[in-house]
Enzyme design. Sequence first.
Site, PDB file in Angstrom:
ATOM      1  N   ASP A 159       0.877  -1.281  -0.050  1.00  0.00           N
ATOM      2  CA  ASP A 159      -0.114   0.242   0.147  1.00  0.00           C
ATOM      3  C   ASP A 159       0.929   1.299  -0.044  1.00  0.00           C
ATOM      4  OD1 ASP A 159      -2.352   1.523  -0.022  1.00  0.00           O
ATOM      5  OD2 ASP A 159      -2.885   1.151   1.956  1.00  0.00           O
TER       6      ASP A 159
ATOM      7  N   HIS B 274       2.624   3.274  -8.922  1.00  0.00           N
ATOM      8  CA  HIS B 274       2.614   2.060  -9.159  1.00  0.00           C
ATOM      9  C   HIS B 274       3.755   1.413 -10.073  1.00  0.00           C
ATOM     10  CE1 HIS B 274      -1.479   2.141  -7.739  1.00  0.00           C
ATOM     11  NE2 HIS B 274      -1.877   2.865  -8.807  1.00  0.00           N
TER      12      HIS B 274
ATOM     13  N   LEU C 281      10.639 -20.943  -4.150  1.00  0.00           N
ATOM     14  CA  LEU C 281       9.480 -19.959  -3.722  1.00  0.00           C
ATOM     15  C   LEU C 281       8.117 -20.265  -4.392  1.00  0.00           C
ATOM     16  CD1 LEU C 281       8.761 -17.562  -1.847  1.00  0.00           C
ATOM     17  CD2 LEU C 281       9.526 -16.065  -3.909  1.00  0.00           C
TER      18      LEU C 281
HETATM   19  C1  FPP Z   1      -1.865   0.477  -3.191  1.00  0.00           C
HETATM   20  O1  FPP Z   1      -1.293   1.677  -3.480  1.00  0.00           O
HETATM   21  C2  FPP Z   1      -1.294  -0.640  -4.116  1.00  0.00           C
HETATM   22  C3  FPP Z   1      -2.098  -1.404  -5.202  1.00  0.00           C
HETATM   23  C4  FPP Z   1      -3.443  -1.023  -5.117  1.00  0.00           C
HETATM   24  C5  FPP Z   1      -1.778  -2.443  -5.912  1.00  0.00           C
HETATM   25  C6  FPP Z   1      -0.375  -2.956  -5.795  1.00  0.00           C
HETATM   26  C7  FPP Z   1       0.270  -2.806  -7.025  1.00  0.00           C
HETATM   27  C8  FPP Z   1       1.508  -3.052  -7.533  1.00  0.00           C
HETATM   28  C9  FPP Z   1       2.557  -2.758  -6.486  1.00  0.00           C
HETATM   29  C10 FPP Z   1       1.870  -2.915  -9.015  1.00  0.00           C
HETATM   30  C11 FPP Z   1       1.577  -4.194  -9.593  1.00  0.00           C
HETATM   31  C12 FPP Z   1       1.845  -5.437  -9.108  1.00  0.00           C
HETATM   32  C13 FPP Z   1       2.446  -6.301  -9.403  1.00  0.00           C
HETATM   33  C14 FPP Z   1       2.583  -7.854  -8.540  1.00  0.00           C
HETATM   34  C15 FPP Z   1       3.678  -6.440 -10.410  1.00  0.00           C
HETATM   35  P1  FPP Z   1      -2.334   2.871  -3.392  1.00  0.00           P
HETATM   36  O2  FPP Z   1      -2.518   3.183  -4.882  1.00  0.00           O
HETATM   37  O3  FPP Z   1      -3.843   2.302  -2.903  1.00  0.00           O
HETATM   38  O4  FPP Z   1      -1.788   3.970  -2.719  1.00  0.00           O
HETATM   39  P2  FPP Z   1      -2.495   5.066  -1.775  1.00  0.00           P
HETATM   40  O5  FPP Z   1      -3.278   4.344  -0.692  1.00  0.00           O
HETATM   41  O6  FPP Z   1      -1.058   5.953  -1.478  1.00  0.00           O
HETATM   42  O7  FPP Z   1      -3.299   5.754  -2.879  1.00  0.00           O
END
Ligand code: FPP
Length: 253
Positions: free
Chosen positions: A34, A51, A145
């Site tokens: 997150d 992201h 893994l």
């Molecule tokens: C939360 O950050 C993260 C996500 C919704 C998705 C996680 C995705 C990635 C790390 C990229 C793709 C994944 C892989 C496995 C290649 P947020 O957008 O909710 O952050 P915020 O709360 O600060 O807005």
Amino acid sequence: MGVIADIIFRRRHTDVYSRVDKERLPRHVAVIMDGNGRWAKRRMLPRSAGHRAGVERVRTIVRMSSDIGVKYLTLFAFSTENWKRPADEVGTLMKLLLEYLAKELDELNEKNVRIRTFGDLSKLPEKVKAEIDRAVKTTEQNTGLTLNMAINYGGRSDIADAVRRIVADGLRTDEIDEACISRYLSTAGEPDPDLLIRTSGEMRISNFLLYQLAYAEFYFTDTLWPDFDEWEYLKALDCFARRDRRFGGIGGK
Ligand code: FPP
């Protein structure tokens, strides 16, 4: 951890991998990644840049998990609720997933990593589904893994699906116990997570692995996911190694 403690921690840990306590390593680590959006906002960048930076940390943490001998790593890549985001952000996340699998597959396969997915993949774009399918099939015999990617996943629907399939299989009530339910969940055949990590200061589990996290140790950190590097992971593992897990008993008290 305060700034000074953090500097001391980093100096003391000159070689991150060698500092891992292999005797007290979690077998299964689950991660709610997150804070990508906030990371980008602080830099006045678009959310997509957050992201993208988040994917770099996925690489880091998968590599380190594999190298130090964690057996299962479950990443919450996309929740059933994430469809509520603007279409272009959903598109970016799908594209990043596709790119990650396409670019990393060879290295993951060489590292003996087995890729699995949890969640309802039916609503994903065809290209993403095809790439997932290729990654899962290519690595299914691997014994290192296990990398579980939770995509369009929700803990409640995982349980609802399990119940539906138990009924469809005609199991008798006396056959349904906790172990039986575990066999019908997406994590079938895997141990429950020992450690749940959530970054960015949020302290909730957001419909992730609801049944499976019953006895997991929780580690919450203010660090945003794109900043969660090897040292941050080591801190989480160190913290886990110091926990007294009692599973409802009295443990070492
Ligand atoms: C939360 O950050 C993260 C996500 C919704 C998705 C996680 C995705 C990635 C790390 C990229 C793709 C994944 C892989 C496995 C290649 P947020 O957008 O909710 O952050 P915020 O709360 O600060 O807005």
